[in-house]
Enzyme design. Structure first.
Site, short mmCIF file in Angstrom:
data_model
loop_
_atom_site.label_atom_id
_atom_site.label_comp_id
_atom_site.label_asym_id
_atom_site.label_seq_id
_atom_site.Cartn_x
_atom_site.Cartn_y
_atom_site.Cartn_z
N GLU A 93 -33.13 92.01 100.51
CA GLU A 93 -31.80 91.66 101.00
C GLU A 93 -30.71 92.42 100.26
OE1 GLU A 93 -32.61 87.45 99.73
OE2 GLU A 93 -30.46 87.51 99.35
N CYS A 117 -35.99 83.95 85.43
CA CYS A 117 -34.82 83.11 85.14
C CYS A 117 -34.94 81.83 85.98
CB CYS A 117 -33.52 83.84 85.44
SG CYS A 117 -33.30 85.31 84.42
N SER A 192 -26.51 95.49 86.62
CA SER A 192 -26.59 94.18 85.98
C SER A 192 -28.00 93.95 85.43
CB SER A 192 -26.26 93.11 87.02
OG SER A 192 -26.40 91.83 86.47
N CYS A 334 -28.63 85.01 94.82
CA CYS A 334 -29.59 86.09 94.72
C CYS A 334 -30.99 85.70 95.21
CB CYS A 334 -29.63 86.37 93.22
SG CYS A 334 -30.32 87.85 92.72
N1 SAH Z 1 -31.73 91.06 87.10
C1 SAH Z 1 -30.34 91.34 86.98
C2 SAH Z 1 -29.59 91.31 88.30
C3 SAH Z 1 -29.84 90.16 89.15
S1 SAH Z 1 -28.78 88.95 89.68
C4 SAH Z 1 -29.70 90.36 86.02
O1 SAH Z 1 -30.36 89.45 85.55
O2 SAH Z 1 -28.54 90.54 85.67
C5 SAH Z 1 -27.14 89.08 89.30
C6 SAH Z 1 -26.56 87.88 88.59
O3 SAH Z 1 -26.67 86.66 89.34
C7 SAH Z 1 -27.25 87.61 87.25
O4 SAH Z 1 -26.27 87.34 86.29
C8 SAH Z 1 -28.07 86.38 87.55
O5 SAH Z 1 -28.39 85.67 86.39
C9 SAH Z 1 -27.14 85.63 88.49
N2 SAH Z 1 -27.80 84.59 89.30
C10 SAH Z 1 -29.05 84.57 89.79
N3 SAH Z 1 -29.29 83.44 90.48
C11 SAH Z 1 -28.16 82.71 90.44
C12 SAH Z 1 -27.77 81.45 90.93
N4 SAH Z 1 -28.62 80.68 91.63
N5 SAH Z 1 -26.51 81.03 90.69
C13 SAH Z 1 -25.65 81.79 89.99
N6 SAH Z 1 -25.95 82.98 89.49
C14 SAH Z 1 -27.19 83.45 89.68
#
Ligand code: SAH
Length: 347
Positions: A93, A117, A192, A334
Site C-alpha cells: 500500500e 513494533c 523513517s 501503516c
Molecule cells: N519502519 C519505519 C517506517 C514505518 S512507519 C519506522 O519504524 O519508522 C512510520 C511511522 O508510523 C513510524 O514512526 C511508526 O512507528 C508509526 N506507526 C506505525 N503504526 C502506527 C500506529 N498504529 N499508530 C501510530 N503510528 C504508527
C-alpha cells in the site's frame, strides 16, 4: 536464465549494461529516461530504438510493473490510498497526501516487516520480502499517472523498515533522484527508521541530504524494549549518537517521531525525559496520535492531552508538530489497508 529487470538498474548500471551487450552507451541513457522520466512500460513503445534493438532487449530483459488494485478516497480531505498488486501476487500500500508544498507520496519499502513494533499493523504477518527498486519507483509513477500530477515529496514511511532493505533503498534513491529520470531533490525525500544504528551511520556516510526521521516513541530503554523489539539491540544513547553523526554529516535536521499512546508514553516523566534526550539534538519532534489496531489494546490520548504534551515540549524550546491526520476515514495506520485486504478481500 532470469531476465534482467531494466527498471531495477541505476543509471550507471544501465549505461554499463548497454556497453556489455555491444551497444552504444547513450542508448542506456535513452532507456533510463524512457523508464524514469516518461514512465515507459514496454520496450515495444521505445520508438527511437530500431526494431532489431527492441527485439534484442526484449529477449534479454523486461520492465517490472505494478498494478493498482484499488484506490480509496478520503471524504474528509484529498488523501488517496492505494493497494498495489505486484507481479508475484503480493500486495502493498501507498498513500498520496496533498500538502501546501505539493503532493506527497508515502511509499512502502517491504512486503510486511520483521521489526515487530507492537502497535504497528505492517508487522503482524512478519516480513514476506524486500521490495525491488523498481517496485518502489513504480508506486510513485503509478500515483502520478493516476492523479495526472507530479509528486513533489517522498516519504519512506509506508510498510517496512527501509534500513532493513538498505541496498535496494539506496538504489531507489539513486534512480529517483537522477537528473535523466524523475530528478527529485534529495531534500524532498524523508526516510523513517525504527533505529537500526549501524545503517544510520552508513546512510550518513553516503552523504545524501535526505531527512532522517527516527521513530523513538519512548525516552526510556525499558519501555521502548516493550513496544519496539529493535530496542533490545540498540540503546537510546546509541541512537541519539547516530542521529548526531547523521546531522553533522548531512546538516539535515532530524525528525523524531513519537507515537502518543495513552497511559504508556504520555506521562509527565516521559515528557521530562524526552526533553533531556532530544534537548541538544538538532531536531524537530513529530507527535503521532496512535491509530489503534486490533492486535494492540491501547488508545490514543485525548486531543487535550496531546495538545498539552505538545505545548510543554514547545515551552522547553523544542520544535514540535502534531501529525495532521490525513484520510483518517480510510484505515490510516501503516499496513492496515493491506491487512484488511488479506483478511476480507476487496470490500
Ligand atoms: N519502519 C519505519 C517506517 C514505518 S512507519 C519506522 O519504524 O519508522 C512510520 C511511522 O508510523 C513510524 O514512526 C511508526 O512507528 C508509526 N506507526 C506505525 N503504526 C502506527 C500506529 N498504529 N499508530 C501510530 N503510528 C504508527
Amino acid at each position: 536464465m532470469r531476465k534482467v529487470q531494466f527498471n531495477n538498474l541505476t543509471y550507471d548500471e544501465l549505461v554499463d549494461f548497454f556497453d556489455s551487450i555491444g551497444e552504444e552507451k547513450y542508448r542506456g541513457q535513452q532507456l533510463f529516461a524512457f523508464l524514469h522520466k516518461n514512465n515507459g512500460k514496454s520496450i515495444e513503445n521505445l520508438s527511437t530504438f530500431s526494431k532489431g534493438l527492441r527485439d534484442k532487449l526484449s529477449n534479454i530483459g523486461e520492465i517490472n510493473k505494478i498494478t493498482i488494485l484499488k484506490r480509496f478516497d478520503s471524504k474528509i480531505d484529498e488523501t488517496k490510498k492505494y493497494l498495489f498488486l505486484l507481479e508475484d501476487g503480493n500486495i502493498i500500500e501507498s498513500v498520496a497526501m496533498r500538502y501546501a508544498h505539493g503532493l506527497t507520496a508515502c511509499i512502502s519499502t517491504q512486503v510486511g516487516c520483521r521489526m515487530g513494533c507492537r502497535f504497528c499493523a505492517s508487522t503482524k504477518g512478519g516480513l514476506i520480502r524486500n521490495l525491488y527498486p523498481s517496485e518502489m519507483v513504480n508506486q510513485i509513477y503509478s500515483i502520478e499517472e493516476n492523479l495526472n500530477e507530479k509528486i513533489k515529496n517522498i516519504v519512506l514511511m509506508g510498510s517496512g523498515e527501509p534500513l532493513d532493505n538498505y541496498e535496494n533503498v539506496l538504489r531507489f534513491l539513486d534512480i529517483i533522484h537522477h537528473k535523466w529520470g524523475h530528478n527529485i531533490s534529495f531534500r524532498n525525500i524523508t526516510l523513517s527508521t525504527c533505529g537500526i544504528v549501524p545503517r544510520i551511520y552508513d546512510l550518513a556516510d553516503e552523504g545524501l541530504p535526505i531527512t532522517l526521521s527516527l521513530s523513538l516513541h519512548s525516552p526510556f530503554d525499558g519501555l521502548r524494549k516493550e513496544i519496539m523489539p529493535i530496542a533490545k539491540r540498540y540503546s537510546i544513547n546509541d541512537i541519539i549518537e547516530a542521529c548526531k553523526y547523521y546531522y553533522n554529516k548531512t546538516k539535515r535536521r532530524i525528525t523524531i517521531e513519537y507515537t502518543l499512546i495513552e497511559g504508556t508514553n504520555d506521562r509527565d516523566e516521559d515528557l521530562k525525559e524526552l526533553v533531556k534526550i532530544v534537548g541538544d539534538l538538532n531536531c524537530h519532534v513529530n507527535l503521532i496520535p496512535l491509530n489503534p489496531i486490533e492486535e494492540y489494546n491501547k488508545n490514543r490520548p485525548s486531543s487535550k492531552s496531546i495538545e498539552k504534551f505538545s505545548s510543554a515540549l514547545a515551552k522547553k524550546g523544542i520544535p514540535v508538530t502534531i501529525r495532521r491526520e490525513m484520510g483518517s476515514d480510510i484505515n490510516a495506520a501503516c499496513g492496515q489497508l493491506r491487512r484488511r485486504f488479506i483478511d476480507n478481500g476487496l470490500k
